[in-house]
Every structure is written in C-alpha cells, then in structure tokens.
Design a protein around this motif. Structure first.
Motif, PDB file in Angstrom:
ATOM      1  N   ASN A 137      -4.450  -2.234  31.907  1.00  0.00           N
ATOM      2  CA  ASN A 137      -3.943  -3.687  31.827  1.00  0.00           C
ATOM      3  C   ASN A 137      -3.164  -2.647  31.172  1.00  0.00           C
TER       4      ASN A 137
ATOM      5  N   ASN B 107      -8.575 -20.268  30.186  1.00  0.00           N
ATOM      6  CA  ASN B 107      -9.380 -19.472  31.654  1.00  0.00           C
ATOM      7  C   ASN B 107     -10.270 -21.001  32.030  1.00  0.00           C
TER       8      ASN B 107
ATOM      9  N   ASN C 233       3.406  -5.223  35.281  1.00  0.00           N
ATOM     10  CA  ASN C 233       2.656  -5.197  36.580  1.00  0.00           C
ATOM     11  C   ASN C 233       2.652  -4.874  37.680  1.00  0.00           C
TER      12      ASN C 233
ATOM     13  N   ARG D 251       2.829 -11.326  27.344  1.00  0.00           N
ATOM     14  CA  ARG D 251       1.481 -12.082  27.314  1.00  0.00           C
ATOM     15  C   ARG D 251       0.588 -10.562  26.724  1.00  0.00           C
TER      16      ARG D 251
ATOM     17  N   PHE E  64      -0.456 -19.868  29.992  1.00  0.00           N
ATOM     18  CA  PHE E  64      -1.444 -19.404  30.668  1.00  0.00           C
ATOM     19  C   PHE E  64      -2.519 -18.572  28.946  1.00  0.00           C
TER      20      PHE E  64
ATOM     21  N   SER F  82       0.312  -4.359  29.385  1.00  0.00           N
ATOM     22  CA  SER F  82       0.774  -5.651  28.775  1.00  0.00           C
ATOM     23  C   SER F  82       1.980  -5.576  28.488  1.00  0.00           C
TER      24      SER F  82
ATOM     25  N   THR G  65      -5.876  -2.665  26.488  1.00  0.00           N
ATOM     26  CA  THR G  65      -4.491  -3.162  27.201  1.00  0.00           C
ATOM     27  C   THR G  65      -3.716  -1.947  26.570  1.00  0.00           C
TER      28      THR G  65
ATOM     29  N   GLU H 147      -5.786 -11.633  28.619  1.00  0.00           N
ATOM     30  CA  GLU H 147      -6.463 -10.554  31.137  1.00  0.00           C
ATOM     31  C   GLU H 147      -7.053  -9.423  31.442  1.00  0.00           C
ATOM     32  N   ASN H 148      -7.711  -9.537  32.337  1.00  0.00           N
ATOM     33  CA  ASN H 148      -8.328  -8.407  32.478  1.00  0.00           C
ATOM     34  C   ASN H 148      -8.596  -8.011  33.952  1.00  0.00           C
ATOM     35  N   ARG H 149      -8.332  -6.640  33.872  1.00  0.00           N
ATOM     36  CA  ARG H 149      -8.415  -6.096  35.740  1.00  0.00           C
ATOM     37  C   ARG H 149     -10.183  -5.433  35.282  1.00  0.00           C
TER      38      ARG H 149
ATOM     39  N   LYS I 215     -12.239 -11.960  31.562  1.00  0.00           N
ATOM     40  CA  LYS I 215     -10.734 -12.689  30.847  1.00  0.00           C
ATOM     41  C   LYS I 215     -11.611 -13.131  29.705  1.00  0.00           C
TER      42      LYS I 215
END
Length: 749
Positions: free
Chosen positions: A583, A407, A574, A647, A404, A585, A532, A433-435, A439
């Motif tokens: 984001n 990248n 999620n 995460r 995890f 987490s 986040t 992680e990044n929407r 990343k």
C-alpha cells in the motif's frame, strides 16, 4: 617514480572489509600511498624500494579477505622490522590521528547534547525535551544508531541518495528496531477485553472513568512499541457505552437510597445527557434527571482526567508525552453526544492553571447529515467545536464529505459506521485505502515513510536554458529518485516483516488488523501489508521557482506544473503498489527538522538562490509559502487540488490575526472552504500568548509581562506541523525562521 609489483598474479589478498562493513576489492596502491605519506614526514624522505617491498610482502602473505585494521597492523609490523623505524613512528602517529578524527564528529555531537546546546540536533523534535537525562539518552542513542543504519542496513544506492540530500529516511534511528510508524487504536477491543501491559493486566472497563484511563494506558503503552504517533479513530463511539453503564450505576445507587426498583429506566432511551435543575421534577423524572446530572459530572471529570493524563504521562523512557490524536464528532447517540460535549467543554476550560492542552490532537469529523448542516443532529456540537477551536486551536477538522474520504459501506443507521469513516493522525498522516483488506482507518497505520527533496532536483536543472528541456530533465531525475525511494521502502518493509509478534506485546495482540491470528513467535509478515508505505515530498514552491521562476501561489503556469508534478508522483506511487504489492501512498510531508536540513545542505552546495535557498527552510509539502501574503480563499483554491493527490496525508491551515475567541464564525468559514473545495483536513492558527511560569494565557497581540504573576518569560503557543508545541524554545532554526515569516490569510475587518 612508482614501481609496479611483479608479483601481482600471486597476490593472496582479494577483498577488504572496510570499517563500515562494506566489502571492496583490494587495492595495493592505498598501502603504498599511506607508507609514502609517512615517509614524507621524516628527515630521510621516500624510499620507493622499501615501499614496494613491504606492499608485496603484505599482498602475498595476507589472507584472501582482510579488514582495514589488520592490513594496517601488518604495515606497522613490517615497518618496525625494517631499518626505517622513523617511518613506523610517523605511520603509527598518522593512524592515531585518523582514529581521533573519525571519533571527533561523534564527540562533537555528544558534547552538544551534554552541554544542552540549542541546535538542530537537540531540537529535532519540538515536543521532546533533549535537556533532561532521559532526553539526552534518547539523543545519544539516536545519533549513534543512524550511522549504523547507513553502514549496514541501507543499499549503496540509497546511502548515496541520503548522503547527497536527495531523500530523507524518517525515523532512521528506529530502523534497526523494526518498529512501525503509527496506528489507529481499535479501543473497543481494549475496553471490552482488557489487555496485559508490563507485569500487570488491565481488566475490561465497566464505567466511564475506567474507560478513559484505559484509553490513556493503551496510547501510552503502544507509544513505546512504535516510532510514530498513536490515535483513536472513533473516541465518541468507543466511550459511549460506558456513559450508559455509568448512568445505570447511578440509578442503582438511587435504588439503594430510595428502596425503589428503577430497572425500567436502565435502558430507556434518553434524548440527551444535559444538566438540569431538579426543582419542579417529580417521581421517576426527578430520579432520572438526578442520575443524568451525576453521570454528566462523571463524564466531565473523566474527560478532564483523560486530557490531563495525555499531557503528563510520559513514554519513550520517560522523555516525552505521547504523540496522541483522537477523532470524534459523528456519534449521534445521547451517550456519544455526552462524550463529545464534555470533552469539548474540558478542552475549552484548559488544564492546570487554564493553559491550552497540547495533546491529544483533537480532530472533528465533519459530515453532512450528521453534524454540518443546521438540521443535523450534532450541529450544536459542531458549533461548540468551532468555539473551542477559536480559543484552544483544537479540534482540527477532517472532512468526511471530501470525495476521496468517502466509503460506500458507510450507512447512517449502521451502529458501527465509524469503521467506514476515515480517521487521521493529528500531524496529517492518513491511512484509508487498502489493497489487502477492508477500506478503513481502524487498526491500521503507516509502516514507514521517506521524503524526496524535489527542490534539489529542480536546482540541478536550472542551467538548462530551454523551459521544456529543463522540465523534462527534472521529470527524468524525479523518476529515478522515485524508483530509489520505492525500493528503499520495500527494503525496510522486508526488514520489518522479520520481527516477531512478541516484540510488540500490545500492538500485535490487540491493535493491528488480523493480529489475533498471530502467535508470539510468529513473524508479523502476514499482517504487515495492511499498513502503508509513504513517499513524501517537500518544497513544491521552491521547486517551481527553480523551474519556472514563480511558485504556485503567484502563477497559473506554476500551479499547472505543480499539479503535473504531484500527479506524476501519485501515478508512480500507484505503479509501485502494483509492482511491489504494498500500500504505497503519496504524503504531503509534515517536515519539522527536515525543512531546514535539506536547505542547509543545498545552500552549501549551490549557494544562495533568490526565492529558493535564501531562507533557512523549504516550504512544507505543497503549501503556498508562509511568507506569501494572500487571502484564505486564494490559499484554499491553490492547495485544494493537492489533497486528492496526497492520500498518504495532507493539511490545509489558515493563519488569522488577533483574538479568535469571540469569533468562532471565522473557524466555521474555514471549514466551509474545505467543504466547497473538496479538501480533506485543515486547521486554524491564531494568537495565544502563554506565561511559561504560571501558565496564564490570553489572545492579545503582544503580552510582554504576565498580568497574573509578573513574569516576563512569555511565549506564543504555536502549531508546528499539525500539532501544537508548548514552547518555541524547542524549535529548530529552520522552523523558527518559518514561524517568523508567517503572514495572516484573513485580514481584520
């Protein structure tokens, strides 16, 4: 006998503004009850007719919306007009008593701060000295701001969840400031372009000394703009160019001394920057080595200064040193290796009188093909890192090889590959992680986080006899609180996004991703979602004890349920990311003051429950309880699966007994376990005694008297939630109880 008003339909007062700002419907029974209470304390007793008369008059002649104070003023006035002056006197006295009572709690808290009492209020943060004037001011502000947040910034549902101990909003005292939690500094921007801080500007760096100082200033300045920590994600990569520029500067000095042109050596590749004697060297080789020696010494001094500054430069009103972290270990260039080596050597030597540095929290980024295997370029520096950790607790270890933490953009030959390497805050907070963008950890951070008390949810289900029904009831409760928490974090986000860029003069001009697109009077809404929102949890072990009678360290059934709970939380997080477009987490909460606060409340409500509320703390996040004796291997096997699920941040630690200074293999053994079981971040705790008067340290099992100065003011250096604390005198009751319960995980051979 009570009389009901016949004039209710004509009542003008409709709503009442309470003292906390809430607006509620008018209830005339409260006026009547207050007057009767005053009458009961007089010789003449109650007069129902007068009670009704006064109540009707105020109800009819009042405004449609009135404050509590205005209504009470009207009651006083009507009582003074009546024949019952005695009731007016009792009513006024009662109001004064209630006013004093409301202020009493605040007064008590303030007096504890004034008298520097050692309690959970003044010891909420072990790295903040609440005994100093600046510390007192911080606590005064904190304790008065929290009620304001409760009264005016939280929804009724969230306020109830906080009041009844279901959730804890971290850094609630900073809520009104709209500040963010933490950020990973893109230090290259600062070093290349400089920045403006306060009334002066800092020029771009040209040499290693300046670069190291600017790194300090960047961390210290931004700490005043945020409520969490500061980190540098690639300390070695960022400072490496200034090793070369300093080396060139030394060559130019030699040109002045010798009259020779050495420009051909300026950019000639070097295998390494290592100190060597000049005897036997001739010509350019001698001059090159002389320049290398001078450069290495300068780098070492710069690293010493950096560490010293991070332990002495104060922020937040001069009250505490910066909560700082640095990530490093993967720069394989000669210059990057020089930064790493001299940083580690300086850390090993210690600061001041040789004491262990508390900050910055140092994090070694472990990577196969770079620094973990014997054939790797930086393997020798990894060995040195293990040696330093065995003496100084740092660096901690971040596993870039965890599934995890990888990248697909990372390439070994990419000069800026650090952009695609995860970095962490020393406390454990992870942003990767990044929407809404790349990343990466760089130029991003956590916005805010809130922790759920899953122990209380489980305790409330203990009376349900059937195991399946009990567990199902727990999940129903958990789901509801998750919904409340997600909405609360979104509410805070909506509040934070209204801040203007100019409120964060460094963060929103140099450090946050896409901040260069903002004008000073722009709100930060367009860039804020790069961060986040963390949903945390505490006390998985106690939660499992309540549900199935054992914790996950002692039962396979409990472990299976624990993984089911945390997986469910991850899945809901999620879902929230989709619903709210943030984001979100899941965070394995680094609880310091919180671990005891939750427990104290629950014990008062439910009593002492064996294995659950019988200690002064709840176990941090998903850890095996500190009091449970097991091997490091067993602890790793139990805790490892939770790292992929959490995460937002996590940590694995091992307690070892005795002197680790001469046994760095035990450190590398822990890293090997992290590698084998796919864990993300970890550290090792061991013995380190410190004389609080002269700073002398050793690793003996017990040191009652300092062999250097004779002082008996001895403390043991300890890790509290991922970072070190210079003295346990500042620990709160819950964390002290946890410290006393800690057992080792690796037995002596």
């Amino acid at each position: 006998m009570q009389f009901k008003s016949k004039k209710t339909d004509n009542k003008m007062i409709q709503t009442v503004v309470k003292r906390d700002g809430r607006i509620v419907g008018f209830n005339e029974q409260k006026i009547m009850a207050a007057i009767r209470k005053a009458m009961m304390h007089t010789d003449k007793g109650e007069d129902d007719a007068l009670v009704q008369k006064i109540t009707d008059h105020i109800s009819i002649h009042g405004k449609s919306q009135m404050t509590v104070e205005k209504i009470q003023d009207s009651v006083e006035m009507e009582l003074m007009k009546s024949a019952r002056k005695d009731v007016a006197q009792k009513y006024i006295a009662y109001r004064n008593q209630r006013s004093i009572a409301r202020k009493a709690k605040t007064r008590d808290v303030f007096m504890e701060i004034v008298n520097i009492k050692n309690n959970d209020v003044t010891r909420e943060n072990a790295n903040m000295n609440a005994d100093t004037p600046a510390g007192m001011m911080m606590k005064f502000a904190s304790e008065t701001t929290k009620p304001f947040v409760d009264d005016y910034l939280l929804s009724e549902e969230v306020r109830e969840a906080v009041t009844h101990n279901y959730i804890h909003i971290h850094d609630k005292d900073y809520y009104p400031t709209k500040s963010l939690t933490c950020v990973q500094h893109p230090l290259d921007h600062i070093l290349e372009y400089g920045f403006v801080a306060g009334h002066g500007s800092s020029r771009p760096a040209k040499r290693i000394e300046t670069a190291a100082v600017l790194a300090c200033i960047s961390l210290e300045t931004c700490q005043n703009e945020m409520h969490g920590g500061q980190a540098i994600p690639a300390f070695d990569f960022y400072l490496a160019p200034y090793v070369r520029s300093s080396y060139i500067e030394e060559l130019k000095n030699l040109e002045k001394l010798t009259g020779r042109d050495l420009s051909a050596l300026y950019h000639q590749e070097l295998e390494d920057y290592v100190l060597k004697e000049l005897d036997g060297l001739e010509g350019d080789e001698r001059l090159r080595q002389h320049a290398v020696n001078k450069t290495v010494n300068r780098v070492h001094q710069a690293m010493e200064a950096f560490i010293h500054n991070m332990n002495t430069i104060h922020s937040r009103g001069g009250n505490q040193v910066v909560f700082s972290s640095i990530n490093y270990g993967t720069d394989t260039s000669a210059e990057g290796r020089c930064i790493i080596r001299e940083l580690l050597k300086s850390t090993y030597e210690g600061v001041g009188n040789g004491e262990t540095a508390i900050f910055p929290i140092q994090i070694w980024k472990k990577k196969r093909g770079v620094n973990y295997l014997r054939e790797d370029r930086n393997y020798d520096l990894y060995q040195l890192a293990c040696k330093v950790t065995a003496r100084r607790f740092f660096p901690n270890f971040l596993n870039l090889d965890a599934t995890f933490n990888q990248n697909s953009n990372w390439k070994a030959d990419e000069p800026e590959r650090y952009l695609w390497e995860v970095a962490t805050m020393g406390c454990r907070t992870r942003v990767f992680e990044n929407r809404f963008g790349p990343k990466t950890s760089v130029a991003r951070g956590n916005l805010s986080f809130t922790t759920i008390n899953i122990v209380k949810l489980a305790i409330e289900c203990m009376e349900i006899a059937g195991k399946e029904e009990r567990i199902n009831a727990f999940f129903a409760k958990l789901d509801h609180i998750l919904e409340v928490t997600a909405k609360q974090l979104d509410d805070r986000f909506q509040f934070q996004k209204t801040a203007f860029a100019k409120q964060f003069p460094l963060l929103m001009t140099k450090l946050w991703i896409d901040c260069d697109k903002l004008q000073p009077t722009d709100t930060i809404e367009s860039v804020l979602n790069q961060g986040t929102l963390g949903i945390g949890f505490i006390g998985l072990a106690e939660c499992l004890k309540a549900l199935v009678g054992k914790h996950h360290g002692e039962s396979e059934e409990a472990q299976a349920l624990g993984l089911k709970i945390i997986t469910y939380m991850r899945d809901r997080v999620n879902d929230f990311s989709e619903r709210y477009q943030h984001n979100y987490s899941l965070l394995a909460t680094p609880a310091e003051g919180l671990s005891g606060r939750f427990t104290k409340f629950d014990r008062k409500r439910f009593g002492v429950i064996d294995g659950i509320t019988d200690r002064d703390y709840y176990t941090n996040s998903n850890h095996v309880p500190v009091y449970y004796k097991c091997s490091a291997l067993h602890k790793a096997q139990i805790e490892a699966p939770y790292h992929d699920l959490t995460r937002g941040g996590h940590i694995f630690y091992v307690e070892i007994d005795g002197d680790a200074t001469h046994n760095p293999d035990v450190i590398s053994g822990v890293v090997d376990m992290m590698d084998k079981y796919n864990m993300g971040y970890g550290s090792v705790n061991h013995n380190r005694n410190r004389c609080m008067d002269c700073g002398y340290e050793n690793a003996e099992a017990e040191m009652e008297c300092c062999p250097k100065c004779g002082s008996q003011h001895i403390d043991r250096l300890q890790r509290i939630t991922g970072y070190l604390v210079g003295t346990t005198d500042r620990w709160n009751q819950g964390k002290l109880a946890e410290l006393n319960d800690r057992v080792t995980h690796i037995d002596k051979k």
